[in-house]
Design an enzyme around this catalytic site. Structure first.
Site, short mmCIF file in Angstrom:
data_model
loop_
_atom_site.label_atom_id
_atom_site.label_comp_id
_atom_site.label_asym_id
_atom_site.label_seq_id
_atom_site.Cartn_x
_atom_site.Cartn_y
_atom_site.Cartn_z
N LYS A 252 -55.12 -4.17 11.40
CA LYS A 252 -54.42 -4.32 10.22
C LYS A 252 -53.57 -6.09 11.01
CE LYS A 252 -56.42 -2.47 7.21
NZ LYS A 252 -57.62 -2.50 6.50
C1 LIG Z 1 -54.91 3.78 8.96
C2 LIG Z 1 -56.70 3.01 8.50
N1 LIG Z 1 -57.44 3.57 9.11
C3 LIG Z 1 -59.23 2.74 8.94
C4 LIG Z 1 -58.95 1.39 7.95
C5 LIG Z 1 -60.26 0.88 7.13
O1 LIG Z 1 -60.66 -0.54 7.76
P1 LIG Z 1 -60.90 -1.47 7.14
O2 LIG Z 1 -60.10 -1.17 5.28
O3 LIG Z 1 -61.16 -2.62 7.47
O4 LIG Z 1 -62.30 -0.93 6.42
C6 LIG Z 1 -57.66 1.25 7.43
C7 LIG Z 1 -57.24 0.62 6.56
O5 LIG Z 1 -57.71 0.34 5.12
C8 LIG Z 1 -56.72 2.16 7.95
O6 LIG Z 1 -55.33 1.26 7.45
#
Ligand SMILES: Cc1ncc(COP(=O)(O)O)c(C=O)c1O
Length: 345
Positions: A48
């Site tokens: 993120k």
């Molecule tokens: C720990 C974690 N894994 C996976 C994701 C998924 O990524 P994305 O939001 O880019 O689909 C997030 C995001 O919300 C996350 O915080």
């Protein structure tokens, strides 16, 4: 010759360019070559960081954000941490609405990083006035000069990965990647990364990892939002109870669902086999790969890249805590681990 001081100007310069690490033991009996893009190497310990920096810098370029302004977001924790980190360096206030499902560690970390935190009930519908989406919208409307990142509905979330994660993987695999496996929450990671990779090679298979209790897989298959699919689950950050526009469903070939229990055990297995101390959704992504391999998705020539989104330290009170695992019913007589700690009195 005069020696230069070799230092980064600030922590933000370390975002991105995370390593690709070969998986060896956990994949030993599986067909194909497996590589993990380990996003915990970002300074905020998650993928993120990429979207926080990218979206904030785009707002600055457009003149939307000025020093001292407020940045607002809904987040299960990681995005909040990254936004708080970027805000500190760039001089913004940061307000975060988080789900009560988020671990206490994550919430304490956000406070440590200077953010004001609102904890909202997890098991209410997205349009309930108490939901973290509605709370964030309300705060945004009340504070003049505030910017709402809105990661679930922001196209820049996709762009951030199109500009960084996609090109990095293409370069690191010398264009030899055949499969991309990534968790889908907002969908930004999988959509942006896949968009770039499929532009280079349209034959790359893109598979999203979804949770039981989430609507994403069914929506991908039928284009219908089925509220009957929704029920509470424990994995944080993956799957959804709404359809995010930051997900490009057309670029994803299929979704694979995983359970809370198998994902937790596979995360622990990654630590014990590969020495990779990664988060709950990394365990979910690896669990998805195990299932896909059994379904015959890969062969000897497959070069599979899996994205591990964050670091294990964020889950010490959850999947890496034996008591929590027992309380969830995740330890039974077969899966219970041998006691490794001995207390000498
Ligand atoms: C720990 C974690 N894994 C996976 C994701 C998924 O990524 P994305 O939001 O880019 O689909 C997030 C995001 O919300 C996350 O915080």
């Amino acid at each position: 010759m005069k020696e230069e001081i070799k230092a980064y100007n600030n922590v933000l310069e370390l975002i991105g360019n995370t390593p690709l690490i070969k998986l060896n033991k956990i994949t030993q009996k599986m067909k194909g070559n497996y590589f993990a893009k380990v996003e915990a190497f970002n300074p905020g310990h998650s993928t993120k960081d990429r979207i926080a920096l990218y979206i904030i810098e785009e707002a600055e370029k457009k003149g939307i954000l000025k020093p001292g302004d407020t940045i607002i977001e809904t987040t299960s924790g990681n995005t909040g941490f990254s936004i708080a980190m970027v805000s500190i360096i760039k001089g913004y206030d940061c307000i975060l609405a988080v789900s009560s499902k988020s671990s206490a560690d994550k919430i304490d970390m956000l406070k440590t990083m200077g953010a004001k935190v609102y904890v909202c009930p997890a098991h209410v519908s997205a349009d309930d006035p108490r939901s973290y989406y509605e709370i964030a919208k309300k705060i945004h409307s009340e504070i003049k000069g505030s910017v709402y990142i809105n990661q679930y509905f922001n196209e820049l979330n996709i762009d951030a990965h199109y500009q960084s994660t996609g090109p990095e993987i293409w370069e690191q695999t010398a264009g030899k990647i055949t499969h991309l496996i990534a968790c889908s929450g907002t969908g930004g990671t999988i959509s942006g990364t896949a968009r770039f990779l499929k532009e280079q090679n349209p034959n790359i298979r893109v598979i999203g990892i979804d949770a039981y209790g989430s609507v994403l897989q069914k929506y991908h298959q039928t284009k219908e939002f089925d509220a009957n699919e929704i029920y509470p689950y424990r994995i944080e950050g993956l799957g959804k109870n709404l359809i995010p526009t930051a997900t490009d469903f057309n670029i994803i070939d299929k979704f694979e669902k995983v359970t809370d229990e198998s994902s937790a055990h596979t995360a622990r297995e990654l630590a014990k086999t590969e020495g990779l101390f990664v988060g709950y959704t990394s365990g979910a992504a690896m669990q998805g790969i195990k299932q896909l391999e059994e379904e015959g998705e890969f062969d000897e020539n497959s070069n599979i890249v899996v994205i591990f989104p964050d670091h294990g330290s964020r889950y010490m009170s959850k999947i890496y805590n034996d008591e929590w695992m027992s309380q969830q019913g995740f330890f039974d007589s077969e899966t219970a681990e041998i006691q490794q700690i001995e207390y000498i009195k």
